[in-house]
Design an enzyme around this catalytic site. Structure first.
Site, short mmCIF file in Angstrom:
data_model
loop_
_atom_site.label_atom_id
_atom_site.label_comp_id
_atom_site.label_asym_id
_atom_site.label_seq_id
_atom_site.Cartn_x
_atom_site.Cartn_y
_atom_site.Cartn_z
N LYS A 61 -21.11 30.57 91.47
CA LYS A 61 -20.61 31.18 90.48
C LYS A 61 -19.26 30.44 90.20
CE LYS A 61 -22.46 35.39 90.24
NZ LYS A 61 -23.24 35.35 88.91
N ASP A 89 -22.43 29.43 87.03
CA ASP A 89 -22.49 30.65 86.14
C ASP A 89 -21.08 31.05 86.12
OD1 ASP A 89 -22.70 33.25 84.99
OD2 ASP A 89 -24.32 33.99 86.70
N GLU A 127 -24.27 28.59 82.75
CA GLU A 127 -24.59 30.03 82.31
C GLU A 127 -23.45 30.82 81.95
OE1 GLU A 127 -27.53 31.92 84.99
OE2 GLU A 127 -26.46 33.74 85.07
N GLU A 138 -28.40 37.75 80.17
CA GLU A 138 -28.39 38.99 80.91
C GLU A 138 -27.55 40.12 80.33
OE1 GLU A 138 -26.22 36.73 84.09
OE2 GLU A 138 -24.96 38.47 84.43
N ASP A 188 -33.44 39.92 80.82
CA ASP A 188 -33.69 40.82 82.01
C ASP A 188 -34.42 42.19 81.66
OD1 ASP A 188 -33.55 42.41 84.36
OD2 ASP A 188 -31.42 41.56 84.73
N HIS A 234 -32.94 36.82 84.79
CA HIS A 234 -31.61 37.28 85.76
C HIS A 234 -32.16 38.59 86.20
CE1 HIS A 234 -28.39 40.13 85.88
NE2 HIS A 234 -27.70 39.28 86.32
MG LIG Z 1 -25.29 35.44 85.47
#
Ligand SMILES: [Mg+2]
Length: 366
Positions: A168, A197, A223, A249, A272, A299
């Protein structure tokens, strides 16, 4: 012809093993799993589910029980795509996308479970059976992990045999983000695939700046650099930042993916099934991606997505997400240590069988 005679909804609220943080959703303490059991007059049962990061699960369960149940009762469960359409149009006027996409997903997945069990086929074969394996990466919700814990966690993924990892981004400063990227790249070496992400935390300008700073570290994709509706922004980030972008997502309908592809830019669409209207919605996005010469990735809910992705000729990457739904099933995700790929289950049905005893303490009224 068989008929649906009951739709039972259950709601589970499960604590996470530790508190996890991402840039836009803050701290996660629980995840929620609304589960739907559809029974037929010839004695069959299909089980479907969706999940959330801790908010909205009760409302989803109510939406299924109060509205979608009435759409499904007395219908032929074999007509899955027709029922998907009926559910969508049934609540379209009050709930297009949003909670509706989660609620429809749980019902649709239960219908696919019935369909695959009736066909006596594992899901990946029913959907075409391109392969029984798919590339997989470890995707932690690790924004709040100190650097040493971040590295330990990624080492854990390597020890599991995974050949790809994602971290992240969205620290207070870009310098901190880049420092973490540098440290993880040094840990995993040049041959492991590395994704990042940002969970929508940046403006377009900041994302372009960040993308340029991370270029030396061979990032497969960035992402959700910014909010999902800024299609033009995604195109600018990819072009001016010289980076591949991923997202999906937070898109709730197949048409939103079409808009992202046509009016914006996405290199790695990540539908997703739990929030894009189930397996039926997911397959529409997979086909859309294929017609645009794009791979399809996922996801969350790895225990189900492994079968969806393995079936596809244009399969991208399966995310092994940190919400451990699969730990509450009889078959947690299986990784082949020889190649780091995730292996689809062979049992007839969707291949997700809940461990009801393990779930029982978390069942909550709604
Ligand atoms: Mg994500």
């Amino acid at each position: 012809m068989s008929k649906i005679i009951d739709v039972i909804t259950e709601y589970y609220r499960i604590p996470l093993p530790e508190i996890m943080e991402d840039a836009k959703h803050g701290l996660h303490t629980h995840f929620e799993v609304p589960i739907v059991k559809i029974t037929t007059d010839d004695g069959r049962t299909g089980v479907g589910y969706t999940y959330t990061g801790g908010f909205g699960g009760e409302s989803i369960a109510k939406l299924i029980d109060k509205e979608l149940k009435a759409v499904l009762i007395n219908q032929d469960p074999s007509c899955v795509e027709s029922l998907w359409d009926k559910m969508n149009w049934g609540i379209h006027y009050v709930a297009r996308g949003g909670l509706a996409s989660f609620a429809i997903a749980a019902c649709d997945i239960a219908l696919w479970d019935l369909r695959a069990k009736k066909a006596d086929e594992p899901l990946y074969k029913l959907l075409g059976g391109h392969s029984n394996k798919v590339k997989c990466y470890g995707g932690a919700i690790d924004l709040n992990f100190p650097l040493d814990k971040l590295l330990k966690n990624n080492q854990k993924y390597l020890d599991m045999g995974l050949k790809a990892v994602k971290i992240k981004l969205g620290q207070k400063t870009l310098a901190e983000d880049i420092e973490r990227i540098k440290a993880v790249r040094e840990l995993i070496g040049p041959d492991v695939t590395f994704m990042v992400d940002a969970n929508m935390s940046w403006s377009v300008e900041k994302a372009i700046k960040a993308a340029k700073l991370m270029n030396p570290y061979d990032i497969l994709f960035l992402e959700e650099p910014t909010i999902p509706e800024d299609y033009e922004g995604y195109a600018r980030i990819a072009e001016e930042g010289h980076i591949a972008v991923a997202g999906g997502e937070n898109l709730r309908t197949p048409i939103e993916f079409m808009h992202m592809i046509n009016y914006g830019h996405v290199d790695f669409p990540q539908p997703d099934a739990s929030n894009v209207g189930g397996i039926t919605g997911w397959l529409k996005v997979a086909a859309l991606a294929q017609t645009h010469n794009l791979s399809v990735s996922t996801h969350g809910m790895q225990e189900l997505h492994v079968s969806l992705l393995a079936a596809q000729p244009n399969a991208g990457y399966l995310e092994m997400h940190s919400f451990p739904i699969d730990q509450y099933t009889t078959r947690p995700l299986v990784i082949d240590k020889t190649d780091g790929m995730a292996v689809a289950p062979e049992e007839p049905g969707i291949g997700v069988t809940f461990d009801w005893e393990k779930l029982a303490p978390y069942k909550t009224s709604f």
